[in-house]
Design a protein around this motif. Structure first.
Motif, mmCIF file in Angstrom:
data_model
loop_
_atom_site.group_PDB
_atom_site.id
_atom_site.type_symbol
_atom_site.label_atom_id
_atom_site.label_comp_id
_atom_site.label_asym_id
_atom_site.label_seq_id
_atom_site.Cartn_x
_atom_site.Cartn_y
_atom_site.Cartn_z
ATOM 1 N N PRO A 113 0.807 -1.219 0.000
ATOM 2 C CA PRO A 113 0.000 0.000 0.000
ATOM 3 C C PRO A 113 0.846 1.278 0.000
ATOM 4 O O PRO A 113 2.049 1.244 0.263
ATOM 5 C CB PRO A 113 -0.789 -0.105 1.311
ATOM 6 N N TRP B 156 2.926 6.860 2.661
ATOM 7 C CA TRP B 156 3.084 8.278 2.949
ATOM 8 C C TRP B 156 2.887 9.091 1.679
ATOM 9 O O TRP B 156 3.088 8.606 0.568
ATOM 10 C CB TRP B 156 4.487 8.572 3.500
ATOM 11 N N HIS B 157 2.530 10.340 1.882
ATOM 12 C CA HIS B 157 2.383 11.297 0.799
ATOM 13 C C HIS B 157 3.147 12.552 1.209
ATOM 14 O O HIS B 157 3.066 12.969 2.362
ATOM 15 C CB HIS B 157 0.895 11.610 0.593
ATOM 16 N N TRP C 16 4.352 9.950 -3.663
ATOM 17 C CA TRP C 16 3.648 8.879 -2.970
ATOM 18 C C TRP C 16 4.676 7.787 -2.689
ATOM 19 O O TRP C 16 5.397 7.361 -3.591
ATOM 20 C CB TRP C 16 2.515 8.315 -3.820
ATOM 21 N N TYR D 76 5.343 3.982 -1.651
ATOM 22 C CA TYR D 76 4.740 2.647 -1.589
ATOM 23 C C TYR D 76 5.611 1.708 -0.767
ATOM 24 O O TYR D 76 6.836 1.708 -0.911
ATOM 25 C CB TYR D 76 4.620 2.049 -3.000
ATOM 26 N N ALA E 31 -3.515 2.757 8.143
ATOM 27 C CA ALA E 31 -4.788 2.430 7.491
ATOM 28 C C ALA E 31 -4.987 3.301 6.247
ATOM 29 O O ALA E 31 -5.501 2.840 5.230
ATOM 30 C CB ALA E 31 -5.937 2.622 8.472
ATOM 31 N N ASP E 32 -4.589 4.559 6.346
ATOM 32 C CA ASP E 32 -4.639 5.489 5.215
ATOM 33 C C ASP E 32 -3.275 6.143 5.112
ATOM 34 O O ASP E 32 -2.600 6.333 6.135
ATOM 35 C CB ASP E 32 -5.699 6.573 5.448
ATOM 36 N N PRO E 33 -2.868 6.515 3.884
ATOM 37 C CA PRO E 33 -1.547 7.142 3.746
ATOM 38 C C PRO E 33 -1.406 8.373 4.655
ATOM 39 O O PRO E 33 -2.323 9.175 4.763
ATOM 40 C CB PRO E 33 -1.500 7.543 2.266
ATOM 41 N N GLU E 34 -0.250 8.456 5.324
ATOM 42 C CA GLU E 34 0.044 9.580 6.194
ATOM 43 C C GLU E 34 0.640 10.711 5.359
ATOM 44 O O GLU E 34 1.514 10.481 4.523
ATOM 45 C CB GLU E 34 1.041 9.152 7.254
ATOM 46 N N THR E 35 0.151 11.941 5.581
ATOM 47 C CA THR E 35 0.723 13.096 4.895
ATOM 48 C C THR E 35 1.901 13.606 5.703
ATOM 49 O O THR E 35 1.757 13.966 6.870
ATOM 50 C CB THR E 35 -0.330 14.206 4.714
#
Length: 175
Positions: free
Chosen positions: A83, A86-87, A104, A106, A165-169
């Motif tokens: 997944p 990070w962004h 992004w 991965y 769970a969701d990409p961290e900024t």
């Protein structure tokens, strides 16, 4: 890093068009991370470590770009791409111009630890001085510059807690 036609694949950020970039946090079976050693062309003393990756080409997806760039820069193709972790938006001077990027990161895993670039651009040939597998401890103790700057902390959290769970900024980095 600097790869392909940067006129393609930009996203807007304020008034600046951002180059769309896919990067790979590649872990081996010992949970070491692969980083490339880069430097300013013509000045090897201005050096840093960074994750493999680069700009999207044509209409490829970020996943396709991540795998292509990894293969070109390291020769590693036996990869399980995971997944987005990070962004990050970043801006930095390199090779006589400013790079404004939407990156992004991965997660990927491999058992293939030998590296050999297969398709470096001219700029990469003049600015990438090799690759190295790092343990989290080695990264935390490193005195060299590493991008993103909090990579040791981010890697420790990834190894301890697994992917978010969701990409961290991540914080925007402007150098």
């Amino acid at each position: 890093m600097a790869h392909g036609d940067v006129a393609h694949g930009h996203v807007a950020h304020g008034d600046v068009a951002l180059r769309r970039v896919a990067r790979v946090v590649l872990l081996d079976p010992a949970e070491r991370i692969l980083l490339l050693h880069g430097h300013e062309p013509g000045d090897p003393s201005d050096a840093w470590w960074f994750t493999p990756g680069g700009g999207l080409e044509g209409d490829e997806s970020r996943e396709q770009a991540a795998l292509r760039e990894l293969a070109e820069e390291t020769g590693i193709t036996d990869v399980e791409l995971g997944p987005v972790l990070w962004h990050r938006v970043c801006s930095f001077p390199f090779a006589g111009r400013r790079w404004d990027q939407d990156e992004w990161y991965y997660l990927a895993r491999t058992s293939q630890t030998a590296t050999a670039p297969t398709a470096l651009t001219d700029l990469e040939r003049r600015s990438v001085a090799g690759a190295r597998w790092w343990t989290c401890q080695e990264l935390a103790e490193a005195h060299e510059t590493v991008y993103p700057t909090r990579l040791a902390e981010l890697l420790r959290r990834l190894l301890d807690e697994g992917p978010p769970a969701d990409p961290e900024t991540l914080d925007t980095e402007i150098v």
